[in-house]
Design a protein around this motif. Structure first.
Motif, PDB file in Angstrom:
ATOM      1  N   GLU A 135       0.833  -1.209   0.000  1.00  9.49           N
ATOM      2  CA  GLU A 135       0.000   0.000   0.000  1.00  9.49           C
ATOM      3  C   GLU A 135       0.863   1.253   0.000  1.00  9.49           C
ATOM      4  O   GLU A 135       0.603   2.191  -0.752  1.00  9.49           O
ATOM      5  N   ASP A 136       1.894   1.273   0.846  1.00  7.84           N
ATOM      6  CA  ASP A 136       2.784   2.429   0.923  1.00  7.84           C
ATOM      7  C   ASP A 136       3.517   2.648  -0.393  1.00  7.84           C
ATOM      8  O   ASP A 136       3.650   3.777  -0.858  1.00  7.84           O
ATOM      9  N   MET A 137       3.991   1.582  -0.994  1.00  2.00           N
ATOM     10  CA  MET A 137       4.736   1.692  -2.247  1.00  2.00           C
ATOM     11  C   MET A 137       3.828   2.135  -3.388  1.00  2.00           C
ATOM     12  O   MET A 137       4.224   2.953  -4.219  1.00  2.00           O
ATOM     13  N   LEU A 138       2.599   1.646  -3.421  1.00  2.00           N
ATOM     14  CA  LEU A 138       1.671   2.009  -4.496  1.00  2.00           C
ATOM     15  C   LEU A 138       1.373   3.501  -4.531  1.00  2.00           C
ATOM     16  O   LEU A 138       1.076   4.037  -5.594  1.00  2.00           O
ATOM     17  N   ASP A 139       1.476   4.169  -3.401  1.00  2.00           N
ATOM     18  CA  ASP A 139       1.248   5.618  -3.381  1.00  2.00           C
ATOM     19  C   ASP A 139       2.176   6.354  -4.340  1.00  2.00           C
ATOM     20  O   ASP A 139       1.905   7.477  -4.729  1.00  2.00           O
ATOM     21  N   ARG A 140       3.270   5.718  -4.726  1.00  2.00           N
ATOM     22  CA  ARG A 140       4.263   6.330  -5.615  1.00  2.00           C
ATOM     23  C   ARG A 140       4.056   5.961  -7.078  1.00  2.00           C
ATOM     24  O   ARG A 140       4.770   6.453  -7.948  1.00  2.00           O
ATOM     25  N   ALA A 141       3.124   5.080  -7.359  1.00  2.00           N
ATOM     26  CA  ALA A 141       2.933   4.577  -8.723  1.00  2.00           C
ATOM     27  C   ALA A 141       2.260   5.611  -9.615  1.00  2.00           C
ATOM     28  O   ALA A 141       1.355   6.324  -9.194  1.00  2.00           O
ATOM     29  N   TRP A 142       2.691   5.625 -10.882  1.00  2.00           N
ATOM     30  CA  TRP A 142       2.061   6.487 -11.876  1.00  2.00           C
ATOM     31  C   TRP A 142       0.702   5.899 -12.237  1.00  2.00           C
ATOM     32  O   TRP A 142       0.582   4.689 -12.436  1.00  2.00           O
TER      33      TRP A 142
END
Length: 112
Positions: free
Chosen positions: A70-77
């Motif tokens: 979830e935390d990493m997905l916040d950075r996804a385009w």
């Protein structure tokens, strides 16, 4: 064995694809095992967003999302409510339909 349908993507699978993979396999592993060279710059350890996919059908059948993803997905385009990191999305028993986003935030593509 669940079926993964991949919508057409100009670079990775221009005609789209349909493949089978055993339950318990990550979407990323299944794509790579079947010749779809999705980016995975961190070698599938949930440390980047290059393998981001949008699950158009079958989202609920995948493994539950953990906090790190979830935390990493916040950075996804192009993040959408049904986005997953394909290296963390483990197949259940149902078919899924996925879309590989047009862009990723990978600044230097890896040739895996």
């Amino acid at each position: 064995m669940p079926i993964i349908k991949i919508l057409p993507h100009a670079e990775y699978c221009p005609d789209g694809a349909e493949l089978k993979a055993p339950a318990g396999t990550s979407i990323c592993e299944a794509l790579l095992d079947n010749g779809i060279a999705i980016e995975h710059a961190c070698d599938q350890v949930c440390a980047c967003t290059t393998c981001h996919v949008v699950v158009r059908e079958g989202f609920a059948s995948l493994s539950e999302m953990e906090e790190g993803e979830e935390d990493m997905l916040d950075r996804a385009w192009g993040l959408e409510p049904n986005s997953r990191l394909s290296c963390q999305a483990i197949l259940g028993q149902k078919d899924v339909l996925v879309e590989i986003p047009k862009y990723s935030i990978n600044h230097a593509k890896e040739k895996h």
